[in-house]
Design a protein around this motif. Structure first.
Motif, mmCIF file in Angstrom:
data_model
loop_
_atom_site.group_PDB
_atom_site.id
_atom_site.type_symbol
_atom_site.label_atom_id
_atom_site.label_comp_id
_atom_site.label_asym_id
_atom_site.label_seq_id
_atom_site.Cartn_x
_atom_site.Cartn_y
_atom_site.Cartn_z
ATOM 1 N N LEU A 229 26.762 8.623 39.848
ATOM 2 C CA LEU A 229 27.095 10.045 39.880
ATOM 3 C C LEU A 229 25.932 10.882 39.368
ATOM 4 O O LEU A 229 25.584 11.921 39.948
ATOM 5 N N VAL A 230 25.324 10.426 38.284
ATOM 6 C CA VAL A 230 24.164 11.129 37.717
ATOM 7 C C VAL A 230 22.982 11.082 38.675
ATOM 8 O O VAL A 230 22.277 12.077 38.867
ATOM 9 N N LYS A 231 22.791 9.924 39.296
ATOM 10 C CA LYS A 231 21.703 9.788 40.261
ATOM 11 C C LYS A 231 21.908 10.739 41.436
ATOM 12 O O LYS A 231 20.965 11.410 41.893
ATOM 13 N N GLU A 235 19.609 13.897 42.841
ATOM 14 C CA GLU A 235 19.140 13.898 44.231
ATOM 15 C C GLU A 235 19.794 14.995 45.059
ATOM 16 O O GLU A 235 19.539 15.119 46.261
ATOM 17 N N GLY A 236 20.686 15.759 44.409
ATOM 18 C CA GLY A 236 21.325 16.872 45.103
ATOM 19 C C GLY A 236 22.450 16.467 46.027
ATOM 20 O O GLY A 236 22.826 17.212 46.941
#
Length: 300
Positions: A229-231, A235-236
């Motif tokens: 989720l953070v990644k 990455e938008g």
């Protein structure tokens, strides 16, 4: 059995030595200091004050009662550690749970190791000994490390040597203190793990941190799912949602707590609810009598 009796007798003898004004020991150079410092002595609980440097702020009542029962049956197996402040006056360095549990069952004396230390040494000893305990939550450990930095000016390298932990481990704990306070509370209360916190901390925006925290709790996300989720955020990529929590759930909880639980139990009940409807209810009590009163209410 003979060794145990001799050990207890020795402790009582040293206790008498400490109560003799002519043998008041204030430093390791004083007469008879070698007989006291580092030895196990039976100390009056009334002569011991709680250490203001104690990093632990939460004591589980059920666990404390279990420890008290064990002490009642077996005695205090591991002595507490204190430092001498003045004549027949001591300050706790470590062992507050043992001291609290002993008080709970009415003991007047506890076995203790005597140390002579100044405030800085006492703070270091208290923090280092408590950091080693398995039952401190990650935020308590992080705060202990931070106090060693702020109040003793230890570097992370010096802390690593003192507590026997890798510098990277210490750094990971300290980074948790950059999380939004709401998330820190979530870690302390067990709603999310330290692993979740380490993933969230890679986001600087505190509002985004709390949004992700809410998703973790409401959707019961794993650490790996949180990392993804953070990644995606970086990455938008829009995050997927699985059922939006009701907007008025927090209001309902507050009103229920205020109008129902508080009135029924006669105490300030704490209710925490996640977006998926799961949560916990905490009912505080002030004494054994108050505890029995609440039990009667629950049992009808």
């Amino acid at each position: 059995m003979t060794k145990a009796i001799k050990k207890q007798a020795l402790g009582r003898g040293l206790s008498a030595l400490l109560k003799d004004p002519e043998n008041d020991i204030k430093s390791v150079e004083d007469k008879n200091a070698d007989k006291v410092v580092g030895n196990i002595i039976e100390l009056e609980i009334s002569a011991i004050e709680i250490n203001p440097f104690q990093p632990r702020s939460n004591f589980n009542e059920e666990s404390l009662r279990e420890l008290a029962t064990s002490i009642k049956e077996l005695g205090v197996i591991q002595p507490i550690t204190v430092r001498k402040l003045d004549f027949n006056k001591y300050q706790l360095i470590s062992g507050e749970r043992r001291l609290r549990a002993s008080t709970l069952i009415g003991l007047t004396h506890v076995p203790a190791y005597i140390r002579i230390a100044n405030d800085n040494e006492s703070l270091v000893m208290a923090l280092v000994e408590n950091i080693q305990r398995h039952d401190l939550d990650p935020i308590e450990i992080a705060l202990s490390y931070q106090r060693l930095i702020d109040e003793i000016q230890l570097t992370q390298e010096q802390m690593s040597e003192r507590v026997g932990k890798k510098r990277s481990t210490i750094s990971n704990y300290l980074r948790l203190l950059k999380l939004d306070p709401i998330i820190q509370t979530g870690i302390r209360d067990g709603f999310i793990s330290m692993g979740h916190g380490r993933a969230i901390i890679n986001i600087e925006d505190l509002d985004v941190q709390t949004d992700i925290y809410q998703k973790i709790v409401s959707q019961n996300l794993s650490v790996r799912e949180t990392e993804a989720l953070v990644k995606n955020y970086h990455e938008g990529v829009p995050a997927k949602t699985e059922g939006k929590p009701k907007a008025d759930s927090a209001f309902v909880v507050r009103e229920t707590q205020k109008n129902t639980f508080n009135d029924y139990f006669g105490s300030k009940v704490d209710i925490k609810v996640a977006g998926n409807g799961k949560g916990k209810i905490t009912i505080p009590f002030n004494s054994e009598a108050d505890f029995n009163r609440i039990i009667k209410l629950i049992n009808g």
